[in-house]
Write a protein that holds these residues in place. Structure first.
Motif, PDB file in Angstrom:
ATOM      1  N   GLY A  75       0.833  -1.296   0.037  1.00 20.47           N
ATOM      2  CA  GLY A  75      -0.078  -0.137  -0.007  1.00 20.47           C
ATOM      3  C   GLY A  75       0.896   1.203   0.064  1.00 20.47           C
ATOM      4  O   GLY A  75       0.370   2.241   0.558  1.00 20.47           O
ATOM      5  N   ALA A 120      -2.169  -1.563  -5.724  1.00 17.48           N
ATOM      6  CA  ALA A 120      -3.187  -2.777  -6.030  1.00 17.48           C
ATOM      7  C   ALA A 120      -3.716  -2.459  -7.387  1.00 17.48           C
ATOM      8  O   ALA A 120      -3.587  -3.324  -8.519  1.00 17.48           O
ATOM      9  N   ASN A 134      -3.709   1.501  -8.410  1.00 15.43           N
ATOM     10  CA  ASN A 134      -3.380   2.817  -8.835  1.00 15.43           C
ATOM     11  C   ASN A 134      -2.002   2.862  -9.048  1.00 15.43           C
ATOM     12  O   ASN A 134      -1.049   3.605  -8.575  1.00 15.43           O
ATOM     13  N   THR A 156      -5.857  10.871   4.938  1.00 10.03           N
ATOM     14  CA  THR A 156      -5.576  10.491   3.714  1.00 10.03           C
ATOM     15  C   THR A 156      -7.096  10.066   2.869  1.00 10.03           C
ATOM     16  O   THR A 156      -7.944  10.646   3.725  1.00 10.03           O
ATOM     17  N   TYR A 171     -14.165  -4.076  10.382  1.00  9.99           N
ATOM     18  CA  TYR A 171     -12.554  -3.342  10.296  1.00  9.99           C
ATOM     19  C   TYR A 171     -11.818  -3.636  11.625  1.00  9.99           C
ATOM     20  O   TYR A 171     -10.726  -3.818  11.786  1.00  9.99           O
ATOM     21  N   ILE A 174      -8.043  -1.681   3.774  1.00 11.24           N
ATOM     22  CA  ILE A 174      -9.567  -1.182   3.296  1.00 11.24           C
ATOM     23  C   ILE A 174     -10.086  -0.924   4.422  1.00 11.24           C
ATOM     24  O   ILE A 174     -10.042  -1.713   5.372  1.00 11.24           O
ATOM     25  N   ASN A 234       4.468  -1.062  -3.207  1.00 13.22           N
ATOM     26  CA  ASN A 234       3.617  -1.826  -3.770  1.00 13.22           C
ATOM     27  C   ASN A 234       2.208  -1.154  -3.772  1.00 13.22           C
ATOM     28  O   ASN A 234       1.988  -0.062  -3.171  1.00 13.22           O
ATOM     29  N   ALA A 240      -1.044  -1.675   3.331  1.00 18.70           N
ATOM     30  CA  ALA A 240      -2.184  -1.877   2.379  1.00 18.70           C
ATOM     31  C   ALA A 240      -3.432  -2.174   3.215  1.00 18.70           C
ATOM     32  O   ALA A 240      -3.118  -3.209   4.123  1.00 18.70           O
ATOM     33  N   VAL A 251      -2.423  -7.978  -2.092  1.00 11.71           N
ATOM     34  CA  VAL A 251      -1.730  -8.258  -0.956  1.00 11.71           C
ATOM     35  C   VAL A 251      -2.705  -9.749  -0.197  1.00 11.71           C
ATOM     36  O   VAL A 251      -2.270 -10.305   0.453  1.00 11.71           O
TER      37      VAL A 251
END
Ligand SMILES: NC(=O)c1ccc[n+]([C@@H]2O[C@H](COP(=O)([O-])OP(=O)(O)OC[C@H]3O[C@@H](n4cnc5c(N)ncnc54)[C@H](OP(=O)(O)O)[C@@H]3O)[C@@H](O)[C@H]2O)c1
Length: 251
Positions: free
Chosen positions: A15, A40, A42, A192, A158, A96, A38, A94, A67
């Motif tokens: 990420g 994904a 973009n 971010t 999460y 979400i 690294n 990395a 990943v």
């Protein structure tokens, strides 16, 4: 930090194309490390990070990989090792995030987030640890979240994934010591693209609640990561370092 400390080191940042990972790539480059960035999907963002690292005078490469996919991670580490040398420093950033009321949770959404956030931590760590053990040196920092330390009723999945990252890192520290130190960073709200998903009002409310009265910048997390990768934290392993403006200290 001794300026030369990371000069002979190769770092892989998952990420690394955006947000906290991006800031970590740049901070590592300023300390002289060679950096594998690294991403994904973009590619453009990853390319920009590589260009910025090169402007800073360090070597860099971009490496696309999901990943959460074992084959993709194995391929990523092989590519990095042939491009920049064996991985000495690994940062797993990395991830979400998505808020959802419990009534909206599905088994598929649960599995997807756990696969990126938990499998996506497990797979890169497992792919580099044997080489680190053989060479007698490795430093790993996994990015968790204060959501892994506190209940989060609208982020059950999460929060579970980030608690798992803390447990994983803590046990890896015992399993891979003394050659490899493994620590976590648990950020609070950081400005971010992920943080911005909350919307400006929620971000402002969270900032106002924090003892430091603001949200964090990715560079502030990158500095905490650097500390844990460096020998300034030489007696620290299996720990979770909170950088959150003081929010977890609140009742
Ligand atoms: N921002 C916050 O407030 C905050 C707070 C606590 C913890 N964290 C944690 O900090 C980490 C970084 O967050 P961030 O705010 O920097 O997020 P971000 O700005 O959304 O960036 C996410 C990064 O992860 C990459 N990524 C996503 N899924 C991936 C996959 N399957 N395989 C490989 N790479 C993948 C993205 O790559 P692409 O560019 O290719 O999409 C991007 O580089 C995450 O683990 C997050 O949970 C963030």
């Amino acid at each position: 930090m001794d300026k030369k400390e990371l000069q002979s080191k190769t770092a892989l940042v998952t990420g690394g194309s955006r947000g906290i990972g991006r800031a970590t790539c740049l901070a590592l480059a300023r300390e002289g490390a060679r950096v594998a960035v690294n991403y994904a999907s973009n590619e453009k963002a990853a390319r920009e990070v590589v260009a910025e690292i090169e402007r800073l005078g360090s070597e860099a490469m971009m490496v696309g990989a999901d990943v959460s996919d074992p084959e993709s991670v194995t391929k990523m580490v092989t590519e990095v090792e042939s491009g920049l040398g064996p991985v000495d420093l690994l940062v797993t950033s990395a991830g979400i995030a998505k808020a959802a009321h419990h009534s909206e949770m599905t088994f598929d959404s649960w599995r997807h987030m756990l696969s990126v956030n938990v499998d996506g931590t497990y797979l890169p760590v497992m792919a580099v640890k044997d080489g680190m053990l053989d060479r007698g040196y490795g430093r790993i920092v996994c990015i968790s979240s204060i959501a892994g330390l506190r209940p989060r009723g609208r982020m059950v999945t999460y929060s579970t994934s980030k608690a798992a990252v803390i447990g994983f890192a803590r046990s890896c520290a015992e399993a891979f010591g003394p050659a490899i130190r493994v620590n976590c960073v648990a950020p609070g709200l950081i400005e971010t693209e992920m943080g911005a998903q909350l919307g400006p009002e929620a971000m402002q409310r969270i900032a106002d609640e924090a003892p430091l009265k603001r949200n964090g910048q990715p560079e502030e997390i990158a500095q905490t990561v650097l500390f844990l990768l460096s020998e300034r934290s030489s007696f620290t392993t299996g720990q979770t370092f909170v950088a959150d403006g003081g929010r977890v200290t609140l009742p």
